[in-house]
Structures are given as structure tokens and as C-alpha cells.
Design a protein around this motif. Structure first.
Motif, short mmCIF file in Angstrom:
data_model
loop_
_atom_site.label_atom_id
_atom_site.label_comp_id
_atom_site.label_asym_id
_atom_site.label_seq_id
_atom_site.Cartn_x
_atom_site.Cartn_y
_atom_site.Cartn_z
N ALA A 1 33.67 22.91 25.69
CA ALA A 1 32.69 22.06 26.39
C ALA A 1 31.40 21.98 25.59
O ALA A 1 30.78 20.91 25.47
CB ALA A 1 32.42 22.60 27.79
N VAL A 2 31.00 23.12 25.03
CA VAL A 2 29.79 23.15 24.20
C VAL A 2 29.99 22.24 22.99
O VAL A 2 29.10 21.44 22.64
CB VAL A 2 29.49 24.60 23.75
CG1 VAL A 2 28.27 24.63 22.82
CG2 VAL A 2 29.28 25.52 24.95
N ASN A 3 31.18 22.31 22.37
CA ASN A 3 31.44 21.50 21.18
C ASN A 3 31.39 20.00 21.49
O ASN A 3 30.83 19.21 20.73
CB ASN A 3 32.82 21.84 20.59
CG ASN A 3 32.85 23.25 20.05
OD1 ASN A 3 31.81 23.86 19.79
ND2 ASN A 3 34.05 23.81 19.92
N VAL A 4 32.01 19.62 22.62
CA VAL A 4 32.01 18.20 23.01
C VAL A 4 30.57 17.74 23.23
O VAL A 4 30.14 16.70 22.71
CB VAL A 4 32.84 17.99 24.30
CG1 VAL A 4 32.62 16.57 24.84
CG2 VAL A 4 34.32 18.24 24.06
N ALA A 5 29.83 18.53 23.98
CA ALA A 5 28.44 18.14 24.29
C ALA A 5 27.61 18.04 23.00
O ALA A 5 26.83 17.10 22.83
CB ALA A 5 27.83 19.15 25.25
N GLU A 6 27.82 18.99 22.09
CA GLU A 6 27.06 18.96 20.82
C GLU A 6 27.39 17.70 20.02
O GLU A 6 26.51 17.11 19.39
CB GLU A 6 27.37 20.21 20.00
CG GLU A 6 26.60 21.42 20.49
CD GLU A 6 26.94 22.69 19.71
OE1 GLU A 6 26.20 23.69 19.87
OE2 GLU A 6 27.97 22.71 18.99
N LEU B 1 33.44 36.60 32.93
CA LEU B 1 32.71 35.72 33.85
C LEU B 1 31.32 35.41 33.29
O LEU B 1 30.87 34.25 33.29
CB LEU B 1 32.61 36.41 35.21
CG LEU B 1 32.24 35.55 36.41
CD1 LEU B 1 33.15 34.34 36.53
CD2 LEU B 1 32.31 36.38 37.69
N LYS B 2 30.66 36.44 32.77
CA LYS B 2 29.32 36.23 32.19
C LYS B 2 29.39 35.32 30.97
O LYS B 2 28.53 34.46 30.76
CB LYS B 2 28.68 37.57 31.81
CG LYS B 2 28.07 38.26 33.02
CD LYS B 2 27.13 39.36 32.62
CE LYS B 2 26.43 39.88 33.88
NZ LYS B 2 25.62 41.04 33.66
N MET B 3 30.43 35.53 30.17
CA MET B 3 30.62 34.71 28.97
C MET B 3 30.82 33.24 29.38
O MET B 3 30.22 32.33 28.79
CB MET B 3 31.83 35.21 28.18
CG MET B 3 32.15 34.40 26.94
SD MET B 3 30.79 34.37 25.76
CE MET B 3 30.92 36.02 25.09
N THR C 1 33.64 26.87 28.86
CA THR C 1 34.39 27.06 27.61
C THR C 1 33.55 26.69 26.39
O THR C 1 32.58 25.93 26.49
CB THR C 1 35.66 26.15 27.59
OG1 THR C 1 35.22 24.78 27.56
CG2 THR C 1 36.52 26.37 28.83
N GLU C 2 33.98 27.22 25.27
CA GLU C 2 33.35 26.90 23.99
C GLU C 2 33.58 25.41 23.66
O GLU C 2 32.72 24.75 23.07
CB GLU C 2 33.99 27.78 22.91
CG GLU C 2 33.23 27.89 21.63
CD GLU C 2 31.85 28.54 21.76
OE1 GLU C 2 30.91 27.97 21.20
OE2 GLU C 2 31.73 29.60 22.44
#
Lengths: 404, 263
Positions: A234-239, A185-187, A231-232
Motif C-alpha cells: 500500500a505504501v509503494n502504491v501510494a508513493e 499488529l503494530k507493524m 501492507t508495504e
């Protein structure tokens, strides 16, 4: 049919990206295809939800979750929504009701909605969406938990809603036997906060004069990105978006060479293939630089108070609460992005779209932003006539031109 | 030098030819029919013939109307909203609110004191209350559409046509005929139905008319009964109608042709 569609979409996008034709929109669309595949795989635990459900919390518990309107939009984008809408009308639904919801209901009638393990309804943003979830729960004979989203962000309301989210978690445990893993959850929340921070950068970059964004690039973006939060990926898409926009600005390039007029798009885009964005950009020199839902209205989630943070996030969305709050948000966006005008599609059968129309128009006009109200069914392409829309858009652009 | 404005509407195609002093040399109104290319040619040839000019004397052509992009030798295409606004000022410079009811669209345009369009509203979803609506009703009543404007004289004005859809309104009219309702009462009811829709559009762009001059253009403005009903529904405001209301859009297009070609 849908599984095949998402597989083909994923395959095509993967090949395009691998052959060096990557773009932020393709990377984003790849995640949309992958979500579609997970929903239709038959092997994942699936939950159908309302728009303001905490998808990152559900994801951290191993649940593939999605708001039902996503399917209506997908059917529209494939050009197949008509037959599903008709199937819903055949069992007595009014043709004046929201076609996102009629398409989803038709998909369930025709056996095209994956069977969920449970459902999470939300009272916000609309009662029509909640009714679809309730119908699906009855259709699939599955358990439903309804989140009653308070309309104001008072401390009491946040605590009340956070308690509901805890109850929802207990409900999921009860149905699935899965208990939330605090570390996972924290991750997930850490990823949500990372994505949030990059999204804020993207929106900041999009404000540039001229803007680095094209009319299509961020369509449906904010609302769909909520599905990937935690999710990771989501970070990739945003980046990918952030880096591309930074690159364009550094290179002195813009989304499109002409930017005579900057537009704010209210509510959701038209989901079926249509020429509006192309017309606006290529013929009228007008570009959509901001959508109503492409904004960060919530603080980072406090890892020591995850449920409180998620509660505040759900309550904060612009569609929640009074129209005054929504108008105030639109005015803030109009000023921040220095738009010349706003387009409100007023989706047929949507009370969010049509009920607030006059107040939104007045609120934006007061700050000198003209509003074009269209009458459009955003999902049912059979009701779309290009000539009528062209005239309205063109006349709106001519009007803005005369004001310059 | 001469300037041609051509308005290709769903029912009629209208042309206006002006000279450099903005004097109207000739006008033409022809049915559009199924082939708008032919209508464009007919309307153009008619004004050229009337004025005794040949096409090579035209300095610029500007097109408007739903078929505006079908005019091949145009300087540019401009929407009906801008053209009607421009055109009406040539007849009534004091106009602040323009009602234009054409074959498939009805629209209300708000102009500022400088004649610039500041807002507009158009009919939603269907063609009820437009020229097509009137055509269908004339057919149901078996009367000539050009006579309809006078047919409501002496009506008691108590009948309401409540259907919001052209097809349903037509069947309502058929039922009224079958019940022996006098034609003048039915026509009056239809006129007030159109007026009610039109006033809704007016209110969208100008909640208070505030003494604004109101004018009307488009083919439906030739129907005196509709104009009277709109005037009444606006609380007795006088509605200015030029002699040839069909040609207001084409007039605006001709003026834009002159303006944009540096004439």
C-alpha cells in the motif's frame, strides 16, 4: 474463470511494468490482481467482509479479506456481470435491487465465490451489503460476526465500537485459532499510518490548478486502497502516485492538457467499460479531479490505542451517519478542489445513491456547484445507453460553459 | 448569409433556415425513420427548396438532437437542451421554464433572466410519457395520433392510467377498451398521466414556479390535450406553445449557427 482473469491481469501488468511502462495506476492495478489471486488461490484463509471492516487488522492476523462489492465490480469490469445478475434474479431477487449485490450473489450461486473461513458483516454503509454477507454465511455454512457501526463519533461510541473490534478479534481466534501478534499488529498500523500520510499528500497534490490527476487515475482509489492498508505494498502504491503527481507538477505538466471544467464524482464510478471519462476529457474538456471517497477522514492510528483508532476510522467514513454529514463533506471537497460541477451516478437500487440525491443536489447548489444526476446501473452494462448519457453530460458541460 | 439549424430527433427531423436578421425563411418537419442520413438530407433540401436557396448560400449549419453528430457538414453539434432553450426565447423571450417532450426524451429546462440554462432534468430510465408513449397509446386506441389532442373533450377526468411503463400502460388501455370505457376518458387519463410525470420534472428544477413563464416545445406540444393537462397539473399556469413546437430545437440551432459563425 476469476483466477484465470486475475493471473492474466497480473502477468500483463508485471510485463508492462518490467518493460518500462510503469504508471501509478498499473502499480495499483497489480495489487488489485494480486489480491484477486489470493482470494481465489484456495490456499489462503479468506474472510468476506462489509466495506468498513478493518482490513489491516485482518491482514495482520494472516487473513486475506475483502468487501464483497469488490467481486461485483470485478465481474462488471470483465463484462461478465450480466449472467451472474440473472442467476440471482432467477431465484427471486428484484431486478431493482443493487446489482453489485446481485452480481456477488450470482457468483456464489454459480460457485464462483471463494469459500471463506468466516465472514465479517458491517451495518454501514448499507443493509443490502450486510444481507449479502448473511446470505453468503448461510450459503457456505460459515460463522458470521456483525460489526454494528455507530453513526456518530462520540467518545462513548468509539469505546463501544472498539470493544466490538476486540470481540471480533476474539471471534477470529475462536474460528481460526490465530491470536493477534502485537508486533505484527503494530507493524501493520505503522504501514497504515505511512500510507495515510502519503494519501493525504496525493489528495493535496490533486487539488492543484490545473490538477495533475486524470479522470481515470484515482477512480475507485480510496475505497480499494482500504483493502491494502497495513501492507508495504500500500505504501509503494501510494508513493508511486505521489511521486508521479509531484513530477508532473514540477514539470508543469497536468493530467490532461485541457482543464476547462473540474468535476467532483459522487459515490462510486461506473464499473464496466464505458466512454464517460474519455468523453468528458477529450470532447468536453472536463476532468474528474476528486471522488467522494478519495479523502482522509481519520487521524493516524495511535499505536497505544489501536482498537480506538480503528473504531474512529470506521465511524468517520462519509457514508456513515446523517446525510447532513455527507453533504457537508461533499461541500468541503467541492470547495477544496474548486470544482465547477458534480456528477452523481445515483446507482440503481442503491439507497445511498438515490435516497440522498435531492439533499446532495440542494447542498451543492447552495454553494454554486451544479449537480448532474444520472440514472445508471454502475455494474450492469446492459442498462447503459451511450447516447442518453452523452446528451446529459454534454448538456451539463454546455450549462457550465454558459456560467463561466 | 443564411443559417441552418437541424434537429435530428428519434421520431422527426426538423430544419429551420434563418437569415442574418434571424427571420425564419423556411421550416421543415420530416419523419426520421430508420435512416437518419436520408432524413437530414430531406429536411435540408425541403427548407432550401421552400426558400429558393442553394446549399452554398449557407454560412453555417448547427445540428442538435440525438442524431446531431450524423450531420457531416456542421459547424458544430449542440445538445437539445441548449438549442431548445435558445430557440424558445425567439418565440417567448419571457420563458423561464421550458418543457420539451420529444420522441424518446422529456426534459424540463430552467432559464435565468438572461436566458441562460441554469438547470435541467430529463426523464429517467424509460420513455414513458414521451412521443413514443403517445404513439403506442394511439395504436392501442386505433386513433390517429394527430387527432388525440382533441379526443378528451368532454371527459369527466376521473380515470387514472397508473402504469409506470409504456408496455404496461398499453395493456391497461387495452383492458379499458375491452371494458367499454369511452375513448375520451382513456385519452384524458393518458394526458393526465403524462402531465403528472412532466410536473415531477418541473418540480425538480423549480420547486416553486414563482410566477415564471412556462413554455412547451417538441412534437407532443402539438397535442392540446396534453398541454391542457400539464397546465391544470401546474395549478392553472398558462403554458405557452409556439405555432410549430417541433421546430424550436432547430430554431435554437439556427440561432447558434449565426452566433458562432460571427453572423
Amino acid at each position: 474463470m476469476m483466477m484465470e482473469y486475475f493471473e492474466q491481469l497480473e502477468d500483463g501488468l508485471r510485463k508492462a511494468i518490467a518493460s518500462g511502462q510503469a504508471s501509478p495506476r498499473k502499480i495499483y492495478s497489480l495489487e488489485v490482481a494480486r489480491l484477486g489471486k489470493r482470494l481465489y488461490s484456495g490456499t489462503n484463509r479468506v474472510a468476506w467482509c462489509g466495506i468498513t471492516a478493518p482490513f489491516d487488522l485482518l491482514g495482520a492476523m494472516g487473513i486475506t479479506s475483502c468487501f464483497v462489492e469488490f467481486i461485483g465490480a470485478m465481474l462488471a469490469s470483465t463484462g461478465a456481470a450480466g449472467e451472474f445478475i440473472e442467476a440471482t434474479e432467477h431465484i427471486g431477487y428484484s431486478s431493482d435491487s443493487c446489482s453489485y449485490h446481485r452480481a456477488v450473489t450470482g457468483a456464489a450461486i454459480k460457485g464462483l465465490m471463494p469459500e471463506p473461513e468466516f465472514l465479517i458483516g458491517t451495518t454501514n454503509p448499507c443493509s443490502g451489503g450486510l444481507a449479502v454477507i448473511e446470505n453468503l454465511a448461510a450459503h457456505f455454512k460459515k460463522k458470521l460476526f456483525v460489526l454494528h457501526v455507530p453513526q456518530d463519533e462520540s467518545g462513548k461510541n468509539v469505546r463501544y465500537f472498539a470493544d466490538q473490534l476486540r470481540d471480533m478479534t476474539a471471534f477470529i481466534t475462536d474460528v481460526t485459532g490465530i491470536t493477534p501478534d502485537p508486533e505484527k499488529l503494530k507493524m501493520a498500523m505503522t504501514n497504515t499510518n505511512r500510507t495515510r500520510s502519503i494519501l493525504a499528500e496525493i489528495y493535496d497534490l490533486a487539488r492543484g490548478l490545473p490538477s495533475p490527476v486524470t479522470s481515470k487515475e484515482l477512480s475507485n482509489f480510496g475505497i480499494v486502497m482500504a483493502l491494502f492498508l497495513g501492507t508495504e505494498e500500500a505504501v509503494n502504491v501510494a508513493e508511486a502516485y505521489r511521486d508521479e503527481f509531484k513530477h508532473r507538477l514540477a514539470a508543469g505538466a497536468t493530467g490532461r492538457p485541457k482543464e476547462k471544467f473540474r468535476l467532483l464524482w459522487i459515490q462510486n464510478r461506473i464499473q464496466f467499460k464505458n466512454p464517460i471519462e474519455k468523453l468528458l476529457e477529450d470532447e468536453f474538456g472536463a476532468r474528474i479531479v476528486i471522488d467522494e471517497l478519495n479523502d482522509i477522514t481519520w487521524d493516524p492510528i495511535d499505536l497505544d490505542d489501536i482498537y480506538g483508532g480503528l473504531a474512529r476510522r470506521s465511524i468517520s467514513i462519509p457514508f456513515n451517519g446523517t446525510i447532513e454529514k455527507r453533504v457537508s463533506h461533499l461541500r468541503k471537497l467541492a470547495k477544496a478542489y474548486q470544482v465547477d460541477g458534480a456528477v452523481n451516478p445515483c446507482n440503481w437500487g442503491c439507497r445511498q445513491g438515490t435516497g440522498a440525491r435531492g439533499l446532495i443536489e440542494d447542498g451543492l447548489k447552495e454553494i454554486g456547484v451544479p449537480v448532474l444526476n444520472l440514472e445508471v446501473d454502475c455494474v450492469d452494462s446492459r442498462k447503459f445507453t451511450e447516447g442518453q448519457f452523452r446528451t446529459r453530460l454534454e448538456a451539463f458541460v454546455e450549462m457550465m460553459e454558459s456560467r463561466k | 448569409m443564411y443559417y441552418l439549424g437541424i434537429d435530428i430527433g428519434s421520431l422527426s427531423s426538423d430544419a429551420v433556415l434563418i437569415d442574418r436578421d434571424e427571420t425564419v425563411l423556411a421550416t421543415s418537419v420530416v419523419p426520421t425513420g430508420a435512416r437518419n442520413q436520408e432524413a437530414i438530407e430531406r429536411a435540408t433540401n425541403e427548407v432550401l427548396q421552400k426558400s429558393g436557396l442553394t446549399k452554398d448560400r449557407l454560412a453555417a449549419i448547427v445540428s442538435t438532437g440525438y442524431g446531431r453528430n450524423r450531420v457531416t457538414d456542421r459547424l458544430c453539434a449542440v445538445t437539445e437542451i441548449t438549442c431548445h432553450a435558445k430557440g424558445i426565447l425567439a418565440f417567448y423571450p419571457q420563458t423561464r421554464v421550458l418543457i420539451d417532450i420529444g420522441g424518446q426524451d422529456s426534459k424540463v429546462i430552467l432559464l435565468d433572466a438572461d436566458g441562460k440554462v441554469t438547470d435541467f432534468a430529463m426523464n429517467d430510465k424509460c420513455a414513458a410519457g414521451t412521443g413514443r408513449f403517445l404513439e403506442a397509446m394511439a395504436r392501442a386506441l386505433q386513433v390517429d395520433i394527430d387527432e388525440m389532442g382533441e379526443l378528451d373533450k368532454g371527459a369527466q377526468a376521473g380515470l387514472t392510467i397508473s402504469s409506470m411503463c409504456t408496455v404496461f400502460a398499453e395493456s391497461e388501455v387495452v383492458s379499458l377498451i375491452a371494458n367499454g370505457t369511452p375513448v375520451k376518458e382513456i385519452v384524458n387519463g393518458l394526458n393526465r398521466s403524462i402531465a403528472s410525470r412532466t410536473v415531477s420534472l418541473v418540480k425538480r428544477v423549480a420547486s416553486d414556479l414563482n410566477g415564471y413563464a412556462v413554455a412547451m416545445s417538441g412534437g407532443v406540444a402539438r397535442n392540446n390535450g396534453v398541454v391542457r393537462a400539464i397546465s391544470e397539473a401546474l395549478g392553472g399556469v398558462s403554458v405557452l406553445v409556439p405555432e410549430l413546437p417541433d421546430t424550436v430545437g432547430a430554431m435554437g440551432a439556427a440561432l447558434i449557427a449565426k452566433e458562432r459563425s460571427g453572423g
